[in-house]
Design an enzyme around this catalytic site. Structure first.
Site, PDB file in Angstrom:
ATOM      1  N   THR A  19      10.035  -4.218   4.847  1.00 56.80           N
ATOM      2  CA  THR A  19       9.158  -4.045   6.009  1.00 56.80           C
ATOM      3  C   THR A  19       8.349  -5.300   6.344  1.00 56.80           C
ATOM      4  O   THR A  19       8.155  -5.591   7.534  1.00 56.80           O
ATOM      5  CB  THR A  19       8.241  -2.812   5.818  1.00 56.80           C
ATOM      6  OG1 THR A  19       9.080  -1.656   5.653  1.00 56.80           O
ATOM      7  CG2 THR A  19       7.329  -2.594   7.009  1.00 56.80           C
TER       8      THR A  19
ATOM      9  N   LYS B 152       8.482   2.005   5.812  1.00 60.76           N
ATOM     10  CA  LYS B 152       8.146   2.236   4.411  1.00 60.76           C
ATOM     11  C   LYS B 152       9.215   1.657   3.478  1.00 60.76           C
ATOM     12  O   LYS B 152       9.631   2.281   2.519  1.00 60.76           O
ATOM     13  CB  LYS B 152       7.964   3.728   4.145  1.00 60.76           C
ATOM     14  CG  LYS B 152       6.871   4.344   4.996  1.00 60.76           C
ATOM     15  CD  LYS B 152       6.660   5.802   4.685  1.00 60.76           C
ATOM     16  CE  LYS B 152       5.644   6.475   5.566  1.00 60.76           C
ATOM     17  NZ  LYS B 152       4.393   5.785   5.748  1.00 60.76           N
ATOM     18  N   CYS B 153       9.642   0.440   3.774  1.00 59.60           N
ATOM     19  CA  CYS B 153      10.736  -0.205   3.053  1.00 59.60           C
ATOM     20  C   CYS B 153      10.233  -1.481   2.387  1.00 59.60           C
ATOM     21  O   CYS B 153       9.284  -2.100   2.866  1.00 59.60           O
ATOM     22  CB  CYS B 153      11.853  -0.531   4.058  1.00 59.60           C
ATOM     23  SG  CYS B 153      13.261  -1.429   3.385  1.00 59.60           S
ATOM     24  N   GLY B 154      10.869  -1.883   1.314  1.00 55.47           N
ATOM     25  CA  GLY B 154      10.522  -3.147   0.673  1.00 55.47           C
ATOM     26  C   GLY B 154      10.716  -4.340   1.596  1.00 55.47           C
ATOM     27  O   GLY B 154      10.083  -5.383   1.410  1.00 55.47           O
TER      28      GLY B 154
END
Length: 156
Positions: free
Chosen positions: A38, A34-36
């Site tokens: 990803t 759930k990361c930018g």
């Protein structure tokens, strides 16, 4: 202690023998769903497939940065396969810094252990690149693409 002595399990709970990867480069990447950053999973998979004869990409799930990897092992596996077609090796979820830092990241981030340089993991998708003899080459912050020439120049 050298890199190949470190014990870590796969996402499925089976022991990974890092010594099985002697004579190959290894790229360790602390990953999160759930990361930018990803979407880098796609480029990590491309890198893994393109250089599979002399590189092993190892994703290392970690929930220490913005709680961006909250899932269970099964949820992480499914997310990676369904959304990015990930086929490279994934480890158990670990801590990459702090009091409960896994021995792998203690080695990767401590010059006393890796004989190269000390660092700290700043965010998800930081990359640690190791040569065919298990020596740290360098590390790269999250913004560095997995397909960057900083990495690929060693593989050609």
């Amino acid at each position: 202690m050298n890199l190949y002595d470190i014990k870590i399990d796969s996402l499925q709970g089976k022991p990974i023998k890092l010594s099985d990867f002697k004579n190959k480069f290894i790229l360790f990447v602390n990953v999160a769903s759930k990361c930018g950053f990803t979407p880098q999973y796609k480029d990590l998979e491309t890198l893994s497939e393109t250089y599979k004869d002399n590189l092993v990409v190892i994703g290392v799930p970690c929930n220490q940065f913005g709680k961006q990897e909250p899932g269970s092992a099964d949820e992480i596996q499914e997310f990676c396969e369904v959304n990015y077609g990930v086929s490279f090796l994934m480890t158990e979820k670990i801590d990459v810094k702090g009091d409960d830092q896994h021995p792998l990241y203690a080695w990767l981030t401590d010059k006393e252990m890796n004989d190269k340089k000390s660092s700290s993991v700043k965010w998800n998708f930081q990359k640690y690149f190791v040569d065919q003899e298990g020596h740290l080459i360098d590390y790269f912050f999250s913004i560095t693409s997995p397909l960057s020439s900083k990495i690929t120049k060693h593989l050609k």
